[in-house]
Motif scaffolding. Sequence first.
Motif, short mmCIF file in Angstrom:
data_model
loop_
_atom_site.label_atom_id
_atom_site.label_comp_id
_atom_site.label_asym_id
_atom_site.label_seq_id
_atom_site.Cartn_x
_atom_site.Cartn_y
_atom_site.Cartn_z
N PHE A 59 0.81 -1.21 0.00
CA PHE A 59 0.00 0.00 0.00
C PHE A 59 0.85 1.27 0.00
O PHE A 59 0.39 2.32 -0.42
CB PHE A 59 -0.93 0.00 1.21
N TYR A 60 2.06 1.14 0.46
CA TYR A 60 2.94 2.32 0.51
C TYR A 60 3.30 2.82 -0.88
O TYR A 60 3.80 3.93 -1.04
CB TYR A 60 4.22 1.99 1.30
N ASN A 61 3.01 2.02 -1.91
CA ASN A 61 3.26 2.43 -3.29
C ASN A 61 1.97 2.74 -4.05
O ASN A 61 2.02 3.01 -5.26
CB ASN A 61 4.02 1.34 -4.06
N LEU A 62 0.82 2.67 -3.36
CA LEU A 62 -0.46 2.82 -4.05
C LEU A 62 -1.14 4.14 -3.71
O LEU A 62 -0.99 4.69 -2.62
CB LEU A 62 -1.39 1.66 -3.68
N SER A 63 -1.95 4.59 -4.65
CA SER A 63 -2.77 5.78 -4.43
C SER A 63 -3.99 5.42 -3.60
O SER A 63 -4.32 4.23 -3.42
CB SER A 63 -3.22 6.36 -5.77
N ARG A 64 -4.68 6.43 -3.10
CA ARG A 64 -5.91 6.18 -2.34
C ARG A 64 -6.93 5.45 -3.19
O ARG A 64 -7.63 4.54 -2.72
CB ARG A 64 -6.48 7.50 -1.82
N ALA A 65 -7.05 5.84 -4.46
CA ALA A 65 -8.02 5.19 -5.35
C ALA A 65 -7.70 3.71 -5.53
O ALA A 65 -8.60 2.86 -5.55
CB ALA A 65 -8.03 5.89 -6.70
N GLU A 66 -6.41 3.39 -5.65
CA GLU A 66 -6.02 1.98 -5.79
C GLU A 66 -6.28 1.21 -4.51
O GLU A 66 -6.77 0.07 -4.54
CB GLU A 66 -4.54 1.90 -6.17
N ARG A 67 -6.00 1.80 -3.37
CA ARG A 67 -6.22 1.13 -2.09
C ARG A 67 -7.68 0.77 -1.88
O ARG A 67 -8.01 -0.28 -1.32
CB ARG A 67 -5.74 2.02 -0.94
N LYS A 68 -8.57 1.62 -2.33
CA LYS A 68 -9.99 1.40 -2.12
C LYS A 68 -10.51 0.18 -2.84
O LYS A 68 -11.60 -0.32 -2.53
CB LYS A 68 -10.78 2.64 -2.56
N THR A 69 -9.75 -0.33 -3.80
CA THR A 69 -10.21 -1.50 -4.54
C THR A 69 -9.87 -2.81 -3.84
O THR A 69 -10.32 -3.88 -4.29
CB THR A 69 -9.58 -1.54 -5.95
N TYR A 70 -9.11 -2.76 -2.74
CA TYR A 70 -8.62 -3.99 -2.11
C TYR A 70 -9.56 -4.51 -1.03
O TYR A 70 -10.06 -3.75 -0.18
CB TYR A 70 -7.22 -3.75 -1.53
N LEU A 71 -9.78 -5.82 -1.08
CA LEU A 71 -10.52 -6.52 -0.03
C LEU A 71 -9.54 -6.79 1.12
O LEU A 71 -8.57 -7.52 0.96
CB LEU A 71 -11.07 -7.84 -0.57
N THR A 72 -9.79 -6.17 2.27
CA THR A 72 -8.89 -6.31 3.41
C THR A 72 -9.34 -7.43 4.34
O THR A 72 -10.40 -8.03 4.14
CB THR A 72 -8.83 -4.99 4.18
N ARG A 73 -8.55 -7.67 5.35
CA ARG A 73 -8.86 -8.76 6.29
C ARG A 73 -10.23 -8.57 6.94
O ARG A 73 -11.04 -9.49 6.98
CB ARG A 73 -7.78 -8.83 7.37
N MET A 74 -10.49 -7.37 7.44
CA MET A 74 -11.76 -7.14 8.12
C MET A 74 -12.94 -7.17 7.14
O MET A 74 -14.01 -7.68 7.46
CB MET A 74 -11.72 -5.80 8.85
N LYS A 75 -12.74 -6.63 5.95
CA LYS A 75 -13.82 -6.65 4.96
C LYS A 75 -14.11 -8.08 4.51
O LYS A 75 -15.27 -8.45 4.28
CB LYS A 75 -13.45 -5.78 3.77
N ASN A 76 -13.06 -8.89 4.39
CA ASN A 76 -13.27 -10.29 4.03
C ASN A 76 -14.03 -11.03 5.13
O ASN A 76 -14.90 -11.85 4.85
CB ASN A 76 -11.93 -10.96 3.76
#
Length: 337
Positions: A59-76
Amino acid sequence: MNVSYMARVLREAKLKRMLEKIDRIHEQTGKSKAGLFFDMVGYALRYGAGYNDYIIFEFYNLSRAERKTYLTRMKNKKLVTSLNDPVCARIFDQKNLFDEKFAEYTHREILDIAKIDFPRFQAFLQGKEFFFAKPYVGQSGKGIEKIEVGKFPSPEALWAYVTSPEKHFGVIEEVIVQHPQAEAIYPHSLNCLRVVTLVVGGQAHILYAVFKTGNNGHFVDNMESGGVACHFDLDKGEVTGRGQTSALVCYDAHPETGISFIGYKLPFMDEIKDMVKRAALLVPQMRYVGWDVCLTPDGPALVEGNDYPAYDFPQLPDPDKPRVGLIPKLKALGIQV
């Protein structure tokens, strides 16, 4: 997300380890440690995950828009809770129940030890050099043994071994003969496709697939045992990404055989897609399932089903690939997270 959650994340993640990870990112990227720390904390508050997601998805290399597309641990976790019935989940958590329910798709001899006697066990042994013994409940290959029949002085001694209370075995099953193409890349383990299905409106859809192989001499393909996972395209029937381990070690080719991952082809794609979609409808209360599918010379077979599908495999980064997580695919199927 509230402050109490953040405090729990930091406590559970062990702040010391988190700071060690920040040091490593700093060394790799030159980014400010303080900036990384506050970005990591802000990420946890905004997207619902701890530092591990931040690191493995880079995530340290990603934009906010890119981060929002990721399914995270809590969301999963929320997705599993909303789509899967915890009562029916036991069918997937207990091997004997799974093997009985999905017997049409396992394509191998599997016996529940509690339901057989010694004569039936003797009949099972006929012609077998090896077989697997597994506990009823287990994760990441733990408690599984590949047993060599010839190492025991008699069938009686082997029966005593598999029924020993200390071993906690629940089922025995014959060793699957793999399709040569599935075996060649790493011959010591059963190399499987993890195919995840979502049932929406009574129709099964495939969310993603990855190819998993064993490594380091292990006979299981689990990443927790050093296994390697690659992005896989079921329409093309081939690996589309480099091999990656849970320790974030990446390979262009399998470290033991030297066979390149990207472009590696496997057969029976239509049969695989048809099988998992049919299996996904057998327990309608379980709408989100990860299937481990092996390939035999005659076609695909189910190894197991996972009622808590992994979200990290298909989102691990590959060089020169678009950085898009699973959320757009979920939204396209009408699933909001």
